[in-house]
Write a protein that holds these residues in place. Structure first.
Motif, PDB file in Angstrom:
ATOM      1  N   GLU A 280       0.850  -1.202   0.000  1.00  0.00           N
ATOM      2  CA  GLU A 280       0.000   0.000   0.000  1.00  0.00           C
ATOM      3  C   GLU A 280       0.884   1.249   0.000  1.00  0.00           C
ATOM      4  OE1 GLU A 280      -3.096   0.435  -0.447  1.00  0.00           O
ATOM      5  OE2 GLU A 280      -3.419   2.475   0.280  1.00  0.00           O
ATOM      6  N   PRO A 281       0.695   2.117  -0.983  1.00  0.00           N
ATOM      7  CA  PRO A 281       1.533   3.321  -0.998  1.00  0.00           C
ATOM      8  C   PRO A 281       1.198   4.254   0.166  1.00  0.00           C
ATOM      9  CG  PRO A 281       0.049   3.265  -2.913  1.00  0.00           C
ATOM     10  CD  PRO A 281      -0.269   2.075  -2.091  1.00  0.00           C
ATOM     11  N   GLU A 282       2.158   5.054   0.558  1.00  0.00           N
ATOM     12  CA  GLU A 282       1.924   6.089   1.570  1.00  0.00           C
ATOM     13  C   GLU A 282       1.334   7.295   0.827  1.00  0.00           C
ATOM     14  OE1 GLU A 282       3.103   5.677   4.823  1.00  0.00           O
ATOM     15  OE2 GLU A 282       2.505   7.686   5.519  1.00  0.00           O
ATOM     16  N   TRP A 283       0.121   7.661   1.168  1.00  0.00           N
ATOM     17  CA  TRP A 283      -0.496   8.807   0.476  1.00  0.00           C
ATOM     18  C   TRP A 283      -0.011  10.079   1.148  1.00  0.00           C
ATOM     19  CZ3 TRP A 283      -2.087   7.387  -4.005  1.00  0.00           C
ATOM     20  CH2 TRP A 283      -2.535   6.073  -4.193  1.00  0.00           C
ATOM     21  N   VAL A 284       0.726  10.849   0.415  1.00  0.00           N
ATOM     22  CA  VAL A 284       1.365  12.030   1.014  1.00  0.00           C
ATOM     23  C   VAL A 284       0.793  13.310   0.411  1.00  0.00           C
ATOM     24  CG1 VAL A 284       3.535  10.831   1.522  1.00  0.00           C
ATOM     25  CG2 VAL A 284       3.257  11.986  -0.696  1.00  0.00           C
ATOM     26  N   SER A 285       0.971  14.397   1.128  1.00  0.00           N
ATOM     27  CA  SER A 285       0.585  15.708   0.594  1.00  0.00           C
ATOM     28  C   SER A 285       1.416  15.978  -0.657  1.00  0.00           C
ATOM     29  CB  SER A 285       0.877  16.791   1.640  1.00  0.00           C
ATOM     30  OG  SER A 285       1.073  18.041   0.997  1.00  0.00           O
ATOM     31  N   ALA A 286       0.829  16.730  -1.571  1.00  0.00           N
ATOM     32  CA  ALA A 286       1.568  17.099  -2.787  1.00  0.00           C
ATOM     33  C   ALA A 286       2.864  17.814  -2.442  1.00  0.00           C
ATOM     34  CB  ALA A 286       0.708  17.999  -3.664  1.00  0.00           C
ATOM     35  N   GLU A 287       2.913  18.442  -1.275  1.00  0.00           N
ATOM     36  CA  GLU A 287       4.116  19.174  -0.878  1.00  0.00           C
ATOM     37  C   GLU A 287       5.137  18.309  -0.140  1.00  0.00           C
ATOM     38  OE1 GLU A 287       5.595  22.112  -1.399  1.00  0.00           O
ATOM     39  OE2 GLU A 287       4.071  22.473  -2.920  1.00  0.00           O
ATOM     40  N   HIS A 288       4.809  17.050   0.109  1.00  0.00           N
ATOM     41  CA  HIS A 288       5.755  16.161   0.792  1.00  0.00           C
ATOM     42  C   HIS A 288       7.036  16.065  -0.050  1.00  0.00           C
ATOM     43  CE1 HIS A 288       6.814  12.852   3.495  1.00  0.00           C
ATOM     44  NE2 HIS A 288       7.289  12.230   2.434  1.00  0.00           N
ATOM     45  N   PRO A 289       8.220  16.222   0.586  1.00  0.00           N
ATOM     46  CA  PRO A 289       9.446  16.161  -0.228  1.00  0.00           C
ATOM     47  C   PRO A 289       9.611  14.794  -0.889  1.00  0.00           C
ATOM     48  CG  PRO A 289       9.919  16.937   2.013  1.00  0.00           C
ATOM     49  CD  PRO A 289       8.498  16.448   2.006  1.00  0.00           C
TER      50      PRO A 289
ATOM     51  N   GLY B  98      21.470  21.219  -0.938  1.00  0.00           N
ATOM     52  CA  GLY B  98      20.491  20.127  -1.036  1.00  0.00           C
ATOM     53  C   GLY B  98      19.188  20.683  -1.594  1.00  0.00           C
ATOM     54  N   VAL B  99      18.999  20.504  -2.888  1.00  0.00           N
ATOM     55  CA  VAL B  99      17.801  21.042  -3.540  1.00  0.00           C
ATOM     56  C   VAL B  99      16.611  20.137  -3.234  1.00  0.00           C
ATOM     57  CG1 VAL B  99      16.737  21.525  -5.787  1.00  0.00           C
ATOM     58  CG2 VAL B  99      19.133  22.139  -5.374  1.00  0.00           C
ATOM     59  N   GLN B 100      15.588  20.705  -2.571  1.00  0.00           N
ATOM     60  CA  GLN B 100      14.437  19.900  -2.168  1.00  0.00           C
ATOM     61  C   GLN B 100      13.293  20.052  -3.160  1.00  0.00           C
ATOM     62  OE1 GLN B 100      13.058  20.457   1.926  1.00  0.00           O
ATOM     63  NE2 GLN B 100      10.954  20.158   1.216  1.00  0.00           N
ATOM     64  N   HIS B 101      12.810  18.907  -3.646  1.00  0.00           N
ATOM     65  CA  HIS B 101      11.670  18.916  -4.564  1.00  0.00           C
ATOM     66  C   HIS B 101      10.427  18.315  -3.909  1.00  0.00           C
ATOM     67  CE1 HIS B 101      12.984  20.668  -8.301  1.00  0.00           C
ATOM     68  NE2 HIS B 101      14.169  20.114  -8.138  1.00  0.00           N
ATOM     69  N   SER B 102       9.287  18.716  -4.430  1.00  0.00           N
ATOM     70  CA  SER B 102       8.008  18.256  -3.888  1.00  0.00           C
ATOM     71  C   SER B 102       7.538  17.011  -4.635  1.00  0.00           C
ATOM     72  CB  SER B 102       6.964  19.344  -4.092  1.00  0.00           C
ATOM     73  OG  SER B 102       6.670  19.428  -5.480  1.00  0.00           O
ATOM     74  N   THR B 103       6.443  16.423  -4.178  1.00  0.00           N
ATOM     75  CA  THR B 103       5.890  15.253  -4.868  1.00  0.00           C
ATOM     76  C   THR B 103       4.966  15.663  -6.027  1.00  0.00           C
ATOM     77  OG1 THR B 103       5.988  13.952  -2.836  1.00  0.00           O
ATOM     78  CG2 THR B 103       4.524  13.145  -4.570  1.00  0.00           C
ATOM     79  N   GLY B 104       3.922  16.441  -5.736  1.00  0.00           N
ATOM     80  CA  GLY B 104       2.886  16.707  -6.740  1.00  0.00           C
ATOM     81  C   GLY B 104       3.350  17.611  -7.864  1.00  0.00           C
TER      82      GLY B 104
ATOM     83  N   ARG C 272      11.779  23.771  -3.618  1.00  0.00           N
ATOM     84  CA  ARG C 272      10.979  24.253  -2.488  1.00  0.00           C
ATOM     85  C   ARG C 272      11.828  24.974  -1.445  1.00  0.00           C
ATOM     86  NH1 ARG C 272       7.692  23.370  -5.911  1.00  0.00           N
ATOM     87  NH2 ARG C 272       5.650  22.438  -5.537  1.00  0.00           N
ATOM     88  N   THR C 273      13.020  24.445  -1.216  1.00  0.00           N
ATOM     89  CA  THR C 273      13.954  25.095  -0.301  1.00  0.00           C
ATOM     90  C   THR C 273      15.302  24.398  -0.435  1.00  0.00           C
ATOM     91  OG1 THR C 273      14.315  25.810   2.001  1.00  0.00           O
ATOM     92  CG2 THR C 273      13.435  23.598   1.701  1.00  0.00           C
ATOM     93  N   ILE C 274      16.325  24.938   0.221  1.00  0.00           N
ATOM     94  CA  ILE C 274      17.586  24.208   0.359  1.00  0.00           C
ATOM     95  C   ILE C 274      17.492  23.490   1.695  1.00  0.00           C
ATOM     96  CG2 ILE C 274      20.079  24.407   0.670  1.00  0.00           C
ATOM     97  CD1 ILE C 274      20.009  26.816  -1.196  1.00  0.00           C
ATOM     98  N   TRP C 275      17.661  22.205   1.667  1.00  0.00           N
ATOM     99  CA  TRP C 275      17.541  21.365   2.859  1.00  0.00           C
ATOM    100  C   TRP C 275      18.400  21.939   3.985  1.00  0.00           C
ATOM    101  CZ3 TRP C 275      14.196  17.767   4.159  1.00  0.00           C
ATOM    102  CH2 TRP C 275      14.518  16.808   5.119  1.00  0.00           C
ATOM    103  N   ASN C 276      17.802  22.147   5.123  1.00  0.00           N
ATOM    104  CA  ASN C 276      18.506  22.669   6.303  1.00  0.00           C
ATOM    105  C   ASN C 276      18.991  24.102   6.169  1.00  0.00           C
ATOM    106  OD1 ASN C 276      18.355  20.417   7.875  1.00  0.00           O
ATOM    107  ND2 ASN C 276      20.302  19.548   7.166  1.00  0.00           N
ATOM    108  N   ASP C 277      18.632  24.802   5.121  1.00  0.00           N
ATOM    109  CA  ASP C 277      19.165  26.150   4.955  1.00  0.00           C
ATOM    110  C   ASP C 277      18.199  27.077   4.207  1.00  0.00           C
ATOM    111  OD1 ASP C 277      20.864  28.263   5.100  1.00  0.00           O
ATOM    112  OD2 ASP C 277      22.610  27.212   4.263  1.00  0.00           O
TER     113      ASP C 277
END
Ligand code: PRX
Length: 657
Positions: free
Chosen positions: A252-261, A276-282, A482-487
């Motif tokens: 079963e997949p984990e249903w995550v928010s579109a904004e989940h990294p 660390g370039v962070q991308h979203s799911t949706g 979305r952001t730089i991870w940790n920064d």
């Protein structure tokens, strides 16, 4: 070959291509752009509904309340792996070939969508059993294998955030990334095959973990590939093939928010530390799907081949996610373009009947060179009639290379998508659309529908066409970083600088639009980032690495144009023990080159090392890099050097070894 020689010939999309294209003609392109202009949120909302399976539909398209931390489709839930695999099987494509894998030695393995789904589910179940949870981060340090893609998809399936580290990076670079991302597990392989050689991966991973600085890593999962003898640390290391063996084929997949990294991918910036370039799911997935349809005009019978590595963003968007999310058949290649000979790409296109081929200008230039005096590896010695579309990525393609690619590989019948984009943009930003845009070699032409690219001056004001400036994007788009991870501060400062008004996305490239056509041409980075063979390297990163060597007192790194690699790394070094000459200098240069290779990775090895008693500095002590760039090019210094404290140093630095 001159890198930016002007080419004004226009190449129109072939009529029969236009007929069946996803965006057939400039009217269709303009219509989409107009839709985006008149109702930006409505445009993206419509596309997101039509192209993604939402477990829970989103109610709001774009949230700008915390700009530039934009949120897209945030209250919708989905899963990237479900969209790539389950959706295809449910649509009746279970028996369709998802991946044609060709190993370094030529062995071919085919995997269907149903098999791919089962393999991903088994791995996802195994990860869950180990305690890897949604929101945990996992480092993937693997080469181009089916297992690498399975590992990425399995993370996505359970909501774990993957961070792939290119298999050519060193133990130190790997350790830095494991630490920064806070990984709980590392997925690697015993080794990798490249060009007939077995190279280590697990041993480098052991070295990365040996300093005790990564206590969060509880598991190292090792895929068996080369059979090389390796150490397995009891309680920590397990074989991938063993842990999946008894797992269920459903998960079963984990249903995550579109904004989940979905993932974090490290890339070089203008300061020492990779970002660390962070991308979203949706939003990310939406653009991977749309660009597969718009730029690559993907059709059910296509055989798509992107030659990138999964360690780079191109491999993420156009190997792991995009092609699978549109149910395509794709080629995945483990090896290198020159093994067993420089005809490998052409041989594989012929053998697998590839119809869309996407590669980098560096590869094209090196294959032009290799085939210039060897007919047998020239594309015309192969049957490439299956091709219908070509693509280029990673660096500017010079008009000469474009023409060669067009005529010799594409048989003068295939459009070329010269795709400009970045790790941060998630997918193509500016590119010809194959069934619409008239092409001019060397120009990436026009932004994709919905992408508000523009050129501004240093105050953020639009410049007229014909005048060069800074490339920006005026509005947020779904697949943006979305952001730089940790920064988060560095994210805002790097991409939305106040000098430009704080709302424009700064790409970091210079560009110019043609006076008549409005077409964009990228003129290169405007920061301290180099592009060597399409690989992004920070000059500061290499400088910090050099000064960490006990012999080195000071170092400055600049790029210079290179026929094959686009740019080459040139370093100017001051040694603690004084300036070496003759054989001594050669010896130290080799030592420093190897040092950088070991500390960062072979791709960062400088091509040119030069020594001086000092570096050219202003009286206030600032290194004059602009002079070093001139010297590196082998040109005469004509600039004013009166502000230099030590002009005589320039003579020393001209001496190439
Ligand atoms: O300078 C541009 C160049 O590559 C940079 C992005 O590098 P990276 O994040 O590693 O992503 C590479 C793969 C998307 C850009 O800032 N670049 C990329 N594509 C092109 C390009 N320059 C000119 N033309 C292109 N088509």
């Amino acid at each position: 070959m001159e890198p930016l020689k002007q080419e004004n010939r226009v190449f129109n999309p072939p009529a029969d291509f236009v007929k069946g294209a996803a965006i057939p003609g400039m009217d269709a392109y303009n219509k989409l752009c107009a839709e985006a202009n008149s109702d930006y949120n409505g445009f993206w909302g419509r596309l997101a509904k039509e192209n993604i399976y939402w477990k829970k539909p989103f109610t709001k398209v774009l949230d700008e309340s915390k700009a530039p931390f934009y949120k897209w489709f945030e209250d919708g839930t989905t899963n990237a792996s479900y969209n790539c695999l389950d959706r295809q099987v449910e649509a009746g494509l279970g028996d369709k070939t998802a991946i044609i894998f060709e190993a370094d030695d030529g062995t071919v393995t085919k995997v269907t969508y149903k098999e791919m789904l089962e393999r991903v589910c088994k791995m996802a179940n195994a990860l869950r059993k180990m305690g890897v949870k949604s929101g945990d981060s996992v480092i993937i340090y693997m080469a181009m294998t089916i297992e690498g893609i399975v590992a990425m998809q399995a993370c996505a399936r359970i909501g774990a955030i993957h961070s792939v580290v290119f298999g050519g990076f060193s133990a130190q670079a790997l350790r830095d990334r494991i630490m920064d991302v806070g990984a709980v597990a590392v997925i690697t392989a015993d080794g990798q095959y490249r060009g007939g050689k077995a190279l280590p991966l697990k041993a480098i991973c052991d070295e990365a973990l040996s300093t005790g600085e990564c206590p969060k890593v509880k598991h190292v999962i090792v895929s068996k590939r080369t059979g090389t003898d390796i150490n397995m640390q009891a309680g920590r290391d397990v074989w991938m093939q063993e842990i999946v063996a008894n797992e269920a084929t459903t998960c079963e997949p984990e249903w995550v928010s579109a904004e989940h990294p979905l993932f974090i991918l490290y890339t070089s910036g203008s300061t020492g530390k990779p970002k660390g370039v962070q991308h979203s799911t949706g939003g990310y997935l939406l653009w991977a799907i749309l660009t597969m349809k718009w730029t690559f005009d993907i059709k059910p019978n296509d055989v798509f081949w992107c030659t990138a590595d999964i360690g780079w963003v191109t491999g993420h968007s156009y190997i792991t996610y995009g092609p699978l999310a549109v149910g395509a058949t794709e080629i995945v290649f483990e090896g290198v373009p020159t093994y067993p000979n420089a005809g490998r790409f052409w041989d594989m296109i012929q053998k697998h009947k590839a119809s869309i081929f996407y590669t980098a200008p560096t590869a094209i230039r090196s294959l032009i060179k290799a085939s210039s005096n060897d007919e047998s590896v020239h594309p015309k010695s192969y049957d490439l009639s299956s091709l219908r579309l070509l693509g280029s990525v990673g660096e500017p393609i010079n008009p000469e290379a474009w023409m060669w690619y067009y005529e010799n590989v594409g048989g003068s019948r295939c459009p070329i998508a010269d795709t400009f984009w970045q790790t941060e943009t998630g997918g193509h930003m500016i590119s010809p659309l194959p069934g619409a845009t008239p092409m001019i070699p060397g120009s990436c032409t026009l932004p994709l529908p919905g992408i508000q690219a523009a050129i501004v001056d240093e105050a953020g004001v639009d410049v007229p066409n014909g005048q060069g400036g800074i490339l920006v994007v005026k509005r947020p788009w779904p697949s943006m970083i979305r952001t730089i991870w940790n920064d988060p501060d560095r994210f805002v400062k790097s991409y939305f600088p106040e000098e430009l008004g704080g709302t424009l996305y700064l790409a970091g490239d210079g560009a110019i639009r043609n006076k008549d056509t409005g077409y964009f041409t990228i003129t290169g980075r405007i920061d301290d980032v180099l592009n060597v063979s399409g690989h992004r390297m920070g000059t500061m990163e290499i400088e910090s690495c050099l000064v960490a060597n006990p012999l080195v007192a000071e170092a400055a790194v600049v790029g210079r144009p290179d026929e094959l690699t686009g740019e080459a790394i040139c370093v100017f070094v001051v040694l603690k023990g004084g300036r070496p000459t003759g054989e001594d200098a050669k010896k130290v240069a080799t030592e420093l080159r190897n040092w950088v290779g070991k500390e960062i990775g072979p791709i960062a090895k400088p091509k040119d090392v030069r020594f001086g008693d000092n570096l050219p500095k202003t009286r206030s002590g600032k290194i004059m890099r602009r002079l070093l760039r001139v010297i590196a090019k082998g040109e005469e210094v004509t600039q004013d050097t009166s502000t230099l404290e030590n002009p005589h140093i320039l003579e020393q630095l001209k001496e190439s070894l």
